[in-house]
Enzyme design. Structure first.
Site, PDB file in Angstrom:
ATOM      1  N   HIS A 168      40.292  46.215  42.112  1.00 48.28           N
ATOM      2  CA  HIS A 168      39.374  45.918  41.003  1.00 48.28           C
ATOM      3  C   HIS A 168      39.078  44.415  40.925  1.00 48.28           C
ATOM      4  O   HIS A 168      37.919  43.998  40.945  1.00 48.28           O
ATOM      5  CB  HIS A 168      39.998  46.412  39.687  1.00 48.28           C
ATOM      6  CG  HIS A 168      39.177  46.122  38.469  1.00 48.28           C
ATOM      7  ND1 HIS A 168      38.338  47.050  37.898  1.00 48.28           N
ATOM      8  CD2 HIS A 168      39.043  44.999  37.714  1.00 48.28           C
ATOM      9  CE1 HIS A 168      37.727  46.512  36.849  1.00 48.28           C
ATOM     10  NE2 HIS A 168      38.141  45.262  36.702  1.00 48.28           N
ATOM     11  N   GLU A 169      40.128  43.624  40.852  1.00 46.93           N
ATOM     12  CA  GLU A 169      39.924  42.174  40.746  1.00 46.93           C
ATOM     13  C   GLU A 169      39.289  41.645  42.037  1.00 46.93           C
ATOM     14  O   GLU A 169      38.494  40.704  41.993  1.00 46.93           O
ATOM     15  CB  GLU A 169      41.247  41.456  40.448  1.00 46.93           C
ATOM     16  CG  GLU A 169      41.945  41.902  39.146  1.00 46.93           C
ATOM     17  CD  GLU A 169      41.071  41.838  37.903  1.00 46.93           C
ATOM     18  OE1 GLU A 169      40.162  40.984  37.851  1.00 46.93           O
ATOM     19  OE2 GLU A 169      41.285  42.663  36.973  1.00 46.93           O
ATOM     20  N   HIS A 218      35.650  41.826  41.599  1.00 40.07           N
ATOM     21  CA  HIS A 218      35.155  40.674  40.819  1.00 40.07           C
ATOM     22  C   HIS A 218      35.094  39.449  41.725  1.00 40.07           C
ATOM     23  O   HIS A 218      34.139  38.666  41.673  1.00 40.07           O
ATOM     24  CB  HIS A 218      36.116  40.358  39.665  1.00 40.07           C
ATOM     25  CG  HIS A 218      36.004  41.279  38.490  1.00 40.07           C
ATOM     26  ND1 HIS A 218      34.829  41.500  37.813  1.00 40.07           N
ATOM     27  CD2 HIS A 218      36.945  42.023  37.834  1.00 40.07           C
ATOM     28  CE1 HIS A 218      35.051  42.343  36.803  1.00 40.07           C
ATOM     29  NE2 HIS A 218      36.321  42.678  36.800  1.00 40.07           N
ATOM     30  N   GLU A 256      31.603  44.071  35.919  1.00 39.56           N
ATOM     31  CA  GLU A 256      32.429  45.285  35.964  1.00 39.56           C
ATOM     32  C   GLU A 256      31.825  46.319  36.906  1.00 39.56           C
ATOM     33  O   GLU A 256      32.546  47.158  37.462  1.00 39.56           O
ATOM     34  CB  GLU A 256      32.628  45.864  34.565  1.00 39.56           C
ATOM     35  CG  GLU A 256      33.514  45.011  33.655  1.00 39.56           C
ATOM     36  CD  GLU A 256      34.900  44.715  34.228  1.00 39.56           C
ATOM     37  OE1 GLU A 256      35.416  45.535  35.006  1.00 39.56           O
ATOM     38  OE2 GLU A 256      35.450  43.649  33.916  1.00 39.56           O
TER      39      GLU A 256
HETATM   40 ZN    ZN Z   1      37.283  43.908  35.414  1.00 39.86          ZN
END
Ligand code: ZN
Length: 499
Positions: free
Chosen positions: A264-265, A268, A294
Site C-alpha cells: 500500500h505505502e 503511494h 489512495e
Molecule cells: Zn494510504
C-alpha cells in the site's frame, strides 16, 4: 509590480516553502520513527515556530500582489507557472482567513495531540485523548467557517482532501456500498472460511524486514530514492522525487499485515517517485488529491496485490523468505487466504469487500463530530454501536475501536472518504489500462514495470499540474461511476466464495 518581478517572487516563495517543508517533514518523520518519546514537547515548539514562519512567507501583501499579477497574465506565463500561482493563491486565501495566532496554536496542538494519541492507544485510555480531540474538532469547525461559512463545515473539510467531494455526493456513494455490498458480505459470512492459518504462524521480524525489501523490489521501487522505517501506523512521506519514505508495522504472528502495508505505502511512494523532474521543489511536486493518492496505494494493494496472478508471482518469494512457514502452500491457497473476508475490528486489516463499511462508519462519525450532534465523550459508544450495526462485530476496547487510527489526532477530519473513493477510482483505472494492454501476464511474471509506466503517464508525472477531476478523467477516460467498483467486488468475491 511587473510580471517579471512577480515571477521572481514566485520562485523565491517556491524555494523557501520547499526548504521549510523539507525541514519540517524530516522533523515530523523523526518524531514518528527514531526520536525518544519525551522529545515531543521540544519538537512541538520548533514546529509551531516554523509553521509561523511559513505562514508569514505566504500571507503577505507582496506575495498576494505577485500571485494576482501572474494569474491576471495567464497567457503570458507557462501553464506550470500559472498552476503554481493558482495553487498558492488557494492556500493564501485559506490561510489569510485564519488568524496567525490560531494557526500556530493549532500546529502546536496537532504535534502534541499526536503524541498523546500514541500513548492513549497504547494504554487503551480514550479519556486522556478526548480533550485534544475536542479542541481539534472545534478548530476544524472554526477553520471551515473561515474558509466558507455558507456551506456546512464538513463539506468544506471534505473539499480540502478531495476537491469537489461533499455529503451530497458521498451520502449516495456510501449508501450504494452499503445496500449493494451488505447482502454479499452476509452471504460470504455463511460460507466456510478459507484456510489462512499459514499466514498466522511465527514470522520472525528480521525475516519480514528482508521480505519487505523483496516486495519493494517486486514493485520496482528504486531503493536509492525510497527508504523504509517502522511506525505504529504505516504512512508515506515525500520531500521530493529523490527522497520518499515509507513505513510499516510488523506483527510477528501475521505476515500479511506488514506485507500489505508495504505494498500500500509502496503504491503511494511510486506516485511521488514518478512526479516529473520539471516540477520538483515546487508546490506541484506531489499527488493531486488524497483520493487519487489512495487510488494508487489501493490499486497496488488490492487490485494487483490481492489478485491471483500476483499471488503466483509472490509465492516463490515468500517461500524463499519463509521456507518452513510457506512449505506446501499453493498460489490458489495464498489467493484465497489473502482474500479471506469477514467482518472485523481493524480498518487497516480489513479485506477488500468489507473495507468500505469501515470507511462508511468513519464518515458517519465525522459528520456527527463536525455537525456538533455528538459530544466527544459519547464518541466511543457511537463508534461501537455503528460497528455492531454495519459489521455485526462487538468492539472489546477503544484501542481496537475509536483509537485505532492516527488521522483525527493529526487533525485530518474528512480524509477517510478518500480511501473509499480511491478504491473506486482504481477499478475504473484498471478497466482503462486493460484497454491498452494486458497487465495480468506481466503481473504473473512479477513485472510491474508496464503497469507503473501506464499509471506514471496518466497520473504520477503530472503531480498537481492538473486538477483532480481533470486527472481522473485523463486516467479513466470517462466519468466516475461507483457502480463499477461495486460490480468488481461482487464479481471477485462471488467467484472466490462460489456464490
Ligand atoms: Zn494510504
Amino acid at each position: 509590480m511587473t510580471l517579471e518581478q512577480a515571477l521572481a517572487k514566485l520562485n523565491e516563495l517556491q524555494t523557501a516553502q520547499h526548504a521549510y517543508g523539507h525541514a519540517m517533514g524530516v522533523l515530523s518523520l523523526d518524531g514518528d520513527t527514531a526520536a525518544p518519546s519525551a522529545s515531543a514537547k521540544g519538537r512541538a515548539e520548533t514546529m509551531g515556530y516554523l509553521s509561523g514562519v511559513t505562514y508569514q512567507l505566504l500571507v503577505n501583501d507582496t506575495v498576494k500582489e505577485a500571485l494576482e499579477t501572474i494569474i491576471a497574465n495567464k497567457n503570458a506565463v507557462t501553464p506550470v507557472q500559472y498552476r503554481q500561482a493558482e495553487l498558492f493563491k488557494e492556500d493564501y486565501d485559506d490561510s489569510v482567513r485564519i488568524p496567525m495566532e490560531e494557526y500556530v496554536e493549532y500546529s502546536t496542538l496537532i504535534t502534541n495531540s499526536n503524541a498523546v494519541w500514541h500513548e492513549a492507544k497504547e494504554k487503551n485510555d480514550y479519556a486522556s485523548f478526548a480533550p485534544y480531540l475536542e479542541k481539534i474538532i472545534t478548530f476544524n469547525r472554526k477553520f471551515a467557517a473561515y474558509k466558507d461559512d455558507k456551506r456546512p463545515a464538513y463539506d468544506v473539510l471534505l473539499d480540502g482532501f478531495e476537491k469537489g467531494a461533499s455529503t451530497a455526493t458521498l451520502d449516495p456513494f456510501f449508501a450504494l456500498l452499503r445496500t449493494e455490498l451488505s447482502p454479499i458480505i452476509k452471504a460470504v459470512a455463511e460460507k466456510p472460511a478459507p484456510d489462512a492459518a499459514f499466514l498466522q504462524q511465527r514470522f520472525p521480524i528480521n525475516d519480514q524486514r528482508i521480505f519487505s525489501d523483496r516486495l519493494m523490489q517486486m514493485m520496482g521501487i528504486p531503493r536509492d530514492r525510497c527508504g523504509i522505517a517502522e511506525t505504529e501506523h504505516p504512512f508515506t512521506t515525500n520531500f521530493n522525487k529523490w527522497d520518499v519514505r515509507i513505513t510499516t508495522n510488523y506483527s510477528e504472528t501475521d505476515v500479511a499485515d506488514s506485507m500489505y502495508s508495504v505494498i500500500h505505502e509502496g503504491g503511494h511512494a511510486l506516485y511521488e517517485l514518478g512526479t516529473a523532474d520539471e516540477i520538483q521543489f515546487t508546490n506541484l511536486a506531489s499527488g493531486a488529491s488524497m483520493g487519487l493518492h489512495e487510488s494508487q496505494s489501493r490499486f497496488y494493494e488490492n487490485i494487483i496485490g490481492r489478485s491471483l496472478p500476483f499471488c503466483r508471482a509472490l509465492l516463490p518469494v515468500m517461500q524463499e523468505c519463509f521456507p518452513a512457514q510457506m512449505k506446501g502452500v499453493t498460489a490458489e491457497a495464498l489467493y484465497a487466504a489473502v482474500n479471506k473476508s469477514g467482518p472485523s475490528l481493524i480498518r487497516t486489516q480489513a479485506d477488500e469487500l468489507t473495507y468500505g463499511q469501515h470507511i462508511a462508519i468513519r464518515y458517519e462519525m465525522e459528520k456527527l463530530m463536525i455537525g456538533g450532534d455528538a459530544k466527544v465523550d459519547e464518541l466511543p459508544a457511537l463508534w461501537n454501536q455503528m460497528y455492531k450495526e454495519y459489521l455485526g462485530v462487538t468492539v472489546p476496547n477503544d484501542r481496537e475501536g475509536i483509537l485505532q487510527d492516527v488521522h483525527w489526532s493529526g487533525g485530518m477530519i474528512g480524509y477517510f472518504p478518500s480511501y473509499a473513493l480511491g478504491s473506486a477510482y482504481g477499478v475504473q483505472m484498471l478497466a482503462a489500462m486493460e484497454k491498452d494492454f494486458d497487465p495480468w501476464a506481466d503481473v504473473e511474471k512479477a513485472d510491474l514495470s508496464r503497469v507503473t509506466a501506464w499509471l506514471g503517464e496518466k497520473i504520477h508525472r503530472h503531480g498537481k499540474l492538473l486538477t483532480p477531476p481533470q486527472l481522473l478523467k485523463n486516467a479513466i477516460g470517462q466519468d466516475f461511476d461507483p457502480t463499477c467498483y461495486v460490480s468488481y467486488l461482487k464479481r471477485k468475491f462471488a467467484a472466490l466464495y462460489n456464490l
